[in-house]
Design an enzyme around this catalytic site. Structure first.
Site, short mmCIF file in Angstrom:
data_model
loop_
_atom_site.label_atom_id
_atom_site.label_comp_id
_atom_site.label_asym_id
_atom_site.label_seq_id
_atom_site.Cartn_x
_atom_site.Cartn_y
_atom_site.Cartn_z
N ASN A 216 30.12 44.85 37.65
CA ASN A 216 30.94 44.66 38.84
C ASN A 216 31.40 43.21 38.86
O ASN A 216 30.76 42.35 38.28
CB ASN A 216 30.07 44.87 40.10
CG ASN A 216 29.93 46.33 40.44
OD1 ASN A 216 30.25 47.19 39.63
ND2 ASN A 216 29.45 46.59 41.62
N ARG A 217 32.46 42.96 39.57
CA ARG A 217 32.89 41.58 39.77
C ARG A 217 31.98 40.93 40.81
O ARG A 217 31.87 41.44 41.92
CB ARG A 217 34.28 41.55 40.35
CG ARG A 217 35.35 41.32 39.39
CD ARG A 217 36.67 41.20 40.14
NE ARG A 217 37.71 41.92 39.43
CZ ARG A 217 38.24 41.46 38.30
NH1 ARG A 217 37.86 40.32 37.77
NH2 ARG A 217 39.19 42.15 37.70
#
Ligand code: C5P
Length: 409
Positions: A216-217
């Site tokens: 995920n960012r």
């Protein structure tokens, strides 16, 4: 002032014991309750009757008093009050206290107490100057004991003068008040002293093969700022962090992990905690069977099929386990739409106390940026916070969490 404070006054055996009678009056005038404990030496100088009359309390003298010990008396005396004051503190009592000898009620209280201790020494100047006494005093100061005096002047012994007189009762009362002021200040400045706070931060990396991963960012900035703020508030902090490029915050135990499974394991072994804040952007899925070798590109241009399976939900696991769940459990919800509805759903599903929701649509610049706009979603309602720096957001969350914890415990 000493309003409402409960002070255990240990009177040991010295001529200055007569001044303890005035000290009791002064402490009571200032609103304190004084619970007197007398050593056998003290009873050679003043009577329990006089001490009892002035304090209007039972005077404790014996370690093995059947009545009091029925209720673990010395432990209760040591723990249930706000301050232990030794006045006068003789060389002998200080020596026993320094060595941890507990052969009577007074010394047993001193060994068992977890409350501040204030000592007002009184002895002959030669005894005060003796290296043995000096060393004992240093030892006790290192252990946090506060000293008031001794003062200098004439001794009871004829013709002797020097440092060794017990401080005046008014000065001792002022020293006791100063201890309470400092403690109150510390509680305000360090509301999480003695508490354990657990924080997750950053993304997780779920391996596809030894060189590739799903993630995920997440920069980890908000979680790291929370760990820093919790440490500044006096907490013992465990930060379980996925892969980020941030320096470890000071005074924080950082456990570095890669995957969600590792993060869950680290969280479980760090618990119990008083507060947990799950700020990590945990990957929802992992590759069912990550390759042990690098997956080669197919010559015919056909990409490999990746079978995904769901990762454990760390917040939900902790939220639904009564043995693991901290008193205050907080999650984040990074959303690009239906912020509040999604946050409310998570609050219930994961059994959290609050969900801190933020809109992470690319236009907001929150992802990886230094600012954050938070909506605090709880069962009591929704609060909108103005845009703030992530450090400021962290301080505010920690202050609020400390208040919630204090209200619950
Ligand atoms: O469901 P969602 O991922 O949006 O929930 C966000 C909240 O749940 C965050 O507090 C996040 O740290 C936590 N979470 C978790 N473990 C997961 C997924 C999310 O702890 N596997």
């Amino acid at each position: 002032m000493l309003n409402g404070k409960e002070i255990v006054l240990i009177i040991s055996g010295g001529i200055a014991a007569y001044k303890s009678l005035d000290l009791i009056r002064r402490l009571k005038e200032r609103g304190a309750r004084v619970i007197p404990v007398m050593t056998s030496g003290a009873q050679e100088f003043i009577t329990p009757l006089a001490v009892g009359a002035l304090s209007a309390e039972t005077v404790f003298t014996d370690l093995f008093d059947r009545q009091a010990e029925h209720d673990v008396g010395h432990i209760r005396l040591a723990r249930d009050h706000d301050l232990v004051l030794i006045a006068p503190a003789t060389a002998n009592l200080l020596a026993k206290f320094a060595l941890g000898i507990a052969d009577d009620l007074a010394t047993s209280i001193l060994l068992a107490t977890d409350k501040p201790v204030l000592a007002a020494p009184a002895m002959n100047p030669k005894m005060w100057q003796d290296p043995a006494t000096a060393r004992n005093v240093e030892t006790l100061k290192d252990r946090g004991v506060v000293f008031c005096g001794p003062a200098s002047g004439e001794m009871a012994e004829r013709g002797e003068a020097g440092v060794g007189r017990m401080s005046e009762p008014l000065d001792i009362a002022a020293a006791a008040a100063a201890i309470f002021r400092n403690t109150a200040q510390q509680t305000r400045d360090r509301p999480l002293a003695g508490r354990h706070v657990l924080i997750t931060a950053g993304p997780t990396h779920e391996p596809i093969d030894p060189v590739r991963y799903i993630a995920n960012r997440s920069s980890g900035k908000q979680g790291y700022a929370l760990a820093q703020a919790a440490a500044e508030a006096g907490a013992r902090v465990t930060l379980v962090a996925g892969p980020v490029s941030l320096p470890d915050p000071e005074n924080v135990d950082v456990v570095h992990v890669e995957s969600a499974a590792e993060m869950l394991k680290a969280v479980e072994s760090a618990l119990p905690a008083d507060i947990a804040i799950m700020a990590a952007a945990v990957a929802d899925w992992r590759v069912a069977s990550a390759g042990a070798q690098k997956i080669k590109k197919d010559r015919n241009g056909k990409p490999p099929a990746l079978e995904l399976e769901e990762n454990p939900d760390i917040l939900s696991t902790v939220g639904h386990d009564p043995k693991l769940r901290p008193s205050v459990l907080i999650g984040f919800a990074a959303e690009t739409q239906d912020l509040v509805a999604n946050a409310l759903g998570k609050l219930e599903r994961k059994n959290a106390d609050w969900i801190l929701a933020n809109d992470v649509s690319p236009a907001t610049g929150i992802m990886g940026g230094d600012a954050n706009t938070i909506r605090l979603v709880s069962r009591d309602g929704i609060e909108d916070w103005p845009e703030m720096g992530k450090t400021e957001v962290a301080r505010r969350i920690i202050t609020r969490a400390a208040e919630a914890l204090a209200a619950r415990s």
